[in-house]
Design a protein around this motif. Structure first.
Motif, PDB file in Angstrom:
ATOM      1  N   ARG A 140      24.549  52.330  47.713  1.00 14.63           N
ATOM      2  CA  ARG A 140      25.394  53.496  48.007  1.00 14.63           C
ATOM      3  C   ARG A 140      24.549  54.631  48.577  1.00 14.63           C
ATOM      4  O   ARG A 140      24.963  55.309  49.524  1.00 14.63           O
ATOM      5  N   ALA A 141      23.373  54.842  48.030  1.00 14.55           N
ATOM      6  CA  ALA A 141      22.492  55.898  48.536  1.00 14.55           C
ATOM      7  C   ALA A 141      22.009  55.590  49.945  1.00 14.55           C
ATOM      8  O   ALA A 141      21.652  56.504  50.703  1.00 14.55           O
ATOM      9  N   ASP A 142      22.025  54.315  50.316  1.00 12.51           N
ATOM     10  CA  ASP A 142      21.586  53.908  51.651  1.00 12.51           C
ATOM     11  C   ASP A 142      22.729  53.894  52.661  1.00 12.51           C
ATOM     12  O   ASP A 142      22.542  53.466  53.795  1.00 12.51           O
ATOM     13  N   GLY A 143      23.933  54.333  52.247  1.00 11.28           N
ATOM     14  CA  GLY A 143      25.049  54.448  53.184  1.00 11.28           C
ATOM     15  C   GLY A 143      26.149  53.419  53.033  1.00 11.28           C
ATOM     16  O   GLY A 143      27.149  53.474  53.764  1.00 11.28           O
ATOM     17  N   TYR A 144      26.007  52.477  52.106  1.00  7.44           N
ATOM     18  CA  TYR A 144      27.070  51.487  51.915  1.00  7.44           C
ATOM     19  C   TYR A 144      28.274  52.132  51.228  1.00  7.44           C
ATOM     20  O   TYR A 144      28.130  53.074  50.459  1.00  7.44           O
ATOM     21  N   ILE A 145      29.457  51.596  51.504  1.00  8.71           N
ATOM     22  CA  ILE A 145      30.701  52.142  50.960  1.00  8.71           C
ATOM     23  C   ILE A 145      31.510  51.030  50.300  1.00  8.71           C
ATOM     24  O   ILE A 145      31.273  49.836  50.528  1.00  8.71           O
ATOM     25  N   TYR A 146      32.465  51.453  49.467  1.00 11.36           N
ATOM     26  CA  TYR A 146      33.408  50.499  48.875  1.00 11.36           C
ATOM     27  C   TYR A 146      34.492  50.168  49.890  1.00 11.36           C
ATOM     28  O   TYR A 146      34.865  50.974  50.735  1.00 11.36           O
ATOM     29  N   LEU A 147      35.031  48.955  49.779  1.00  3.17           N
ATOM     30  CA  LEU A 147      36.131  48.532  50.644  1.00  3.17           C
ATOM     31  C   LEU A 147      37.458  48.758  49.931  1.00  3.17           C
ATOM     32  O   LEU A 147      37.628  48.338  48.779  1.00  3.17           O
ATOM     33  N   ASP A 148      38.398  49.405  50.612  1.00  2.00           N
ATOM     34  CA  ASP A 148      39.693  49.636  49.974  1.00  2.00           C
ATOM     35  C   ASP A 148      40.473  48.344  49.770  1.00  2.00           C
ATOM     36  O   ASP A 148      41.352  48.268  48.908  1.00  2.00           O
ATOM     37  N   ILE A 149      40.161  47.305  50.550  1.00  2.00           N
ATOM     38  CA  ILE A 149      40.883  46.041  50.401  1.00  2.00           C
ATOM     39  C   ILE A 149      40.209  45.115  49.392  1.00  2.00           C
ATOM     40  O   ILE A 149      40.767  44.071  49.037  1.00  2.00           O
ATOM     41  N   GLU A 150      39.012  45.451  48.937  1.00  2.00           N
ATOM     42  CA  GLU A 150      38.317  44.639  47.926  1.00  2.00           C
ATOM     43  C   GLU A 150      37.627  45.582  46.954  1.00  2.00           C
ATOM     44  O   GLU A 150      36.446  45.887  47.093  1.00  2.00           O
ATOM     45  N   LEU A 151      38.386  46.067  45.989  1.00  2.00           N
ATOM     46  CA  LEU A 151      37.896  47.064  45.050  1.00  2.00           C
ATOM     47  C   LEU A 151      36.935  46.441  44.038  1.00  2.00           C
ATOM     48  O   LEU A 151      37.061  45.267  43.691  1.00  2.00           O
ATOM     49  N   PRO A 152      35.976  47.224  43.543  1.00  4.04           N
ATOM     50  CA  PRO A 152      35.157  46.725  42.429  1.00  4.04           C
ATOM     51  C   PRO A 152      36.054  46.379  41.244  1.00  4.04           C
ATOM     52  O   PRO A 152      37.084  47.027  41.023  1.00  4.04           O
ATOM     53  N   TRP A 153      35.655  45.385  40.483  1.00  5.23           N
ATOM     54  CA  TRP A 153      36.463  44.995  39.328  1.00  5.23           C
ATOM     55  C   TRP A 153      35.577  44.385  38.251  1.00  5.23           C
ATOM     56  O   TRP A 153      34.464  43.955  38.522  1.00  5.23           O
ATOM     57  N   PHE A 154      36.107  44.357  37.029  1.00  6.17           N
ATOM     58  CA  PHE A 154      35.403  43.667  35.956  1.00  6.17           C
ATOM     59  C   PHE A 154      36.399  43.178  34.911  1.00  6.17           C
ATOM     60  O   PHE A 154      37.537  43.643  34.817  1.00  6.17           O
ATOM     61  N   LYS A 155      35.950  42.201  34.130  1.00  7.50           N
ATOM     62  CA  LYS A 155      36.681  41.661  32.993  1.00  7.50           C
ATOM     63  C   LYS A 155      35.686  41.523  31.829  1.00  7.50           C
ATOM     64  O   LYS A 155      34.495  41.789  31.984  1.00  7.50           O
ATOM     65  N   ARG A 156      36.193  41.086  30.682  1.00  9.76           N
ATOM     66  CA  ARG A 156      35.314  40.780  29.558  1.00  9.76           C
ATOM     67  C   ARG A 156      35.614  39.365  29.062  1.00  9.76           C
ATOM     68  O   ARG A 156      36.773  39.029  28.805  1.00  9.76           O
ATOM     69  N   ASP A 157      34.569  38.558  28.927  1.00  4.68           N
ATOM     70  CA  ASP A 157      34.738  37.189  28.457  1.00  4.68           C
ATOM     71  C   ASP A 157      34.996  37.209  26.946  1.00  4.68           C
ATOM     72  O   ASP A 157      34.168  37.706  26.169  1.00  4.68           O
ATOM     73  N   VAL A 158      36.121  36.660  26.526  1.00  5.12           N
ATOM     74  CA  VAL A 158      36.481  36.711  25.105  1.00  5.12           C
ATOM     75  C   VAL A 158      35.564  35.841  24.255  1.00  5.12           C
ATOM     76  O   VAL A 158      35.471  36.034  23.032  1.00  5.12           O
ATOM     77  N   ARG A 159      34.891  34.882  24.861  1.00  2.64           N
ATOM     78  CA  ARG A 159      34.003  34.020  24.079  1.00  2.64           C
ATOM     79  C   ARG A 159      32.652  34.674  23.818  1.00  2.64           C
ATOM     80  O   ARG A 159      32.071  34.514  22.751  1.00  2.64           O
ATOM     81  N   THR A 160      32.130  35.389  24.797  1.00  2.00           N
ATOM     82  CA  THR A 160      30.786  35.954  24.670  1.00  2.00           C
ATOM     83  C   THR A 160      30.788  37.464  24.495  1.00  2.00           C
ATOM     84  O   THR A 160      29.785  38.038  24.069  1.00  2.00           O
ATOM     85  N   GLY A 161      31.896  38.124  24.877  1.00  2.00           N
ATOM     86  CA  GLY A 161      31.955  39.575  24.824  1.00  2.00           C
ATOM     87  C   GLY A 161      31.296  40.268  25.991  1.00  2.00           C
ATOM     88  O   GLY A 161      31.300  41.508  26.064  1.00  2.00           O
ATOM     89  N   GLU A 162      30.730  39.515  26.939  1.00  3.65           N
ATOM     90  CA  GLU A 162      30.020  40.140  28.053  1.00  3.65           C
ATOM     91  C   GLU A 162      30.978  40.526  29.184  1.00  3.65           C
ATOM     92  O   GLU A 162      31.975  39.849  29.445  1.00  3.65           O
TER      93      GLU A 162
END
Length: 439
Positions: A140-162
């Motif tokens: 991001r500091a080097d000029g990269y941007i997020y894509l509106d059509i592919e947003l950052p995302w996350f989940k949590r694995d119920v088996r490991t908690g990670e």
């Protein structure tokens, strides 16, 4: 038509020409692009045109020109690969992040000389979501941007908690390869994960490819998400047949994610589309799992209805394994898969009371938390993209790099100095976004 971009096509020149005459160069170019083989198809068309009769040569040249437009874009981006790879290497070293290349970067060197595999992204695997954010901060500091059509995302694995997920970044004018950072176990369809154990245990090459079988699994899993088998993916699997493969490990890894039926479908496509050697046919037989294959997807394009049904069935099977004594929970997760894949969910503003809150203590594999960058959320109010103001990041820590804070109308997520509106169904609370715009 796909024979124009296959490494070992089953059909010869005359059949390819007949198909091209039937389809027409415009639709043919679109098909070849959807199958991600524009560059190889252009090169094949130009080679065949040199020896063809005048009328056929004209048709082949026209096809080469049409696919060449797409191929040139891919070639321009690929020329940035050494610089982009060096950038990620430097940032990762400075941040103490282990990373590996996967899919396109790993498979392209396997192609024979003169055969150019199209690569649009640098796919990177890191061990944790915090590692992903550390790398994203530098990009991001080097000029990269997020894509509106592919947003950052996350989940949590119920088996490991990670936490696990993905952050995709690109340059504003798309003049370099986009960088797709995959964190933790590989996410598969609605609720499955695929641990790439061999790589994380030291079998891969840091700043280089994943362990080979892990990379092969990632290629299959990527196609499974779309329920679409591209000719590029068929080429990748064909090249795998000429290498030693730990079949037991491959099957175990794919089976963990419920993907053995899809592997069977993919291997069937290799056999159907390619003129395989005896040795390759034997390797396909050895790799073929003893399961019923998934339905064969259409050749021309992904089928949303078919994808929904396959994904719902996959979610049911995966969750039944996870919760064998909880049929009501299996039914609820299956229903959530149908809701996610059975209809469109556009990014939209809704009254605060109608927005579905994120249950931070109940994160799981089937609840995908997407992060809408503040300026994109604010843009939904006015139609343009004004910069959202800075918002204090004090609040609950989800990890070392991610914090959740309370605001008027809902929660905000903060990471690497950026503020996001979290959403699980693409709905944004209008009051929250309004307060963000005025901050």
């Amino acid at each position: 038509m796909l024979s124009f971009g296959l490494l070992q096509p089953k059909y010869g020149t005359r059949q390819m020409l007949e198909a091209l005459a039937d389809v027409g160069t415009r639709d043919a170019a679109d098909l070849l692009f959807r199958h991600k083989i524009s560059t190889m198809a252009r090169d094949t068309a130009l080679r065949l045109a040199k020896e063809a009769e005048p009328r056929d040569a004209e048709l082949l040249t026209e096809l080469a020109e049409r696919v060449g437009e797409r191929a040139s874009v891919m070639a321009d981006r690929w020329r940035s690969a050494p610089a982009v790879g060096a950038l990620v290497t430097r940032f990762a070293q400075e941040e103490g992040v282990r990373w590996w290349t996967m899919k396109g970067f790993s498979f392209r060197p396997l192609y024979p000389e003169g055969c150019h595999r199209d690569v649009g992204d640098l796919d990177v695997l890191v061990a944790t979501m915090d590692d992903a954010w550390k790398l994203a901060r530098r990009l991001r500091a080097d000029g990269y941007i997020y894509l509106d059509i592919e947003l950052p995302w996350f989940k949590r694995d119920v088996r490991t908690g990670e936490l696990y997920g993905q952050i995709r970044l690109t340059t504003p004018n798309r003049d370099r390869l986009s960088i797709d950072i995959h964190a933790g176990p590989y996410s598969v369809r609605h609720c499955a994960v695929m641990p790439l154990r061999r790589t994380f245990e030291g079998g891969g090459t840091v700043a280089g490819p994943l362990a080979f079988e892990d990379d092969m699994c990632a290629v299959v899993a990527n196609a499974a998400g779309d329920c679409f088998v591209t000719a590029k993916m068929v080429n990748d699997l064909l090249l795998c047949l000429d290498r030693e493969i730990d079949v037991a490990y491959l099957h175990d890894t794919l089976d963990h994610a419920g993907l053995l039926p899809f592997l069977a479908t993919c291997l069937g496509r290799v056999a159907d589309w390619c003129e395989v050697t005896g040795a390759q046919a034997g390797r396909i037989a050895g790799l073929m799992p003893d399961v019923a294959p998934e339905p064969v997807p259409p050749v021309t394009a992904a089928d949303p209805d078919g994808r929904c049904e396959v994904t719902v069935g996959h979610a049911r099977a995966v969750t039944a394994r996870l919760f064998p004594e909880e049929p009501a929970r299996v039914a609820a997760v299956t229903a959530s898969a149908r809701d996610a894949y059975g209809k469109d969910h556009p990014l939209r503003l809704v009254p605060d009371a109608e927005a579905r809150p994120v249950e931070w203590d109940e994160l799981n594999n089937w609840t995908c938390v997407r992060l809408v960058p503040g300026h994109l959320a604010v843009a939904e109010l006015s139609g343009d993209a004004p910069r959202a103001g800075a918002v204090p990041a004090e609040g609950r820590a989800l990890s070392a790099e991610v914090t959740v804070s309370k605001a008027d109308g809902g929660d905000l997520v903060h990471a690497i100095g950026d503020t996001f509106v979290p959403t699980v169904d693409f709905a944004l609370p209008v009051g929250l976004v309004t307060s963000l715009a005025g901050s």
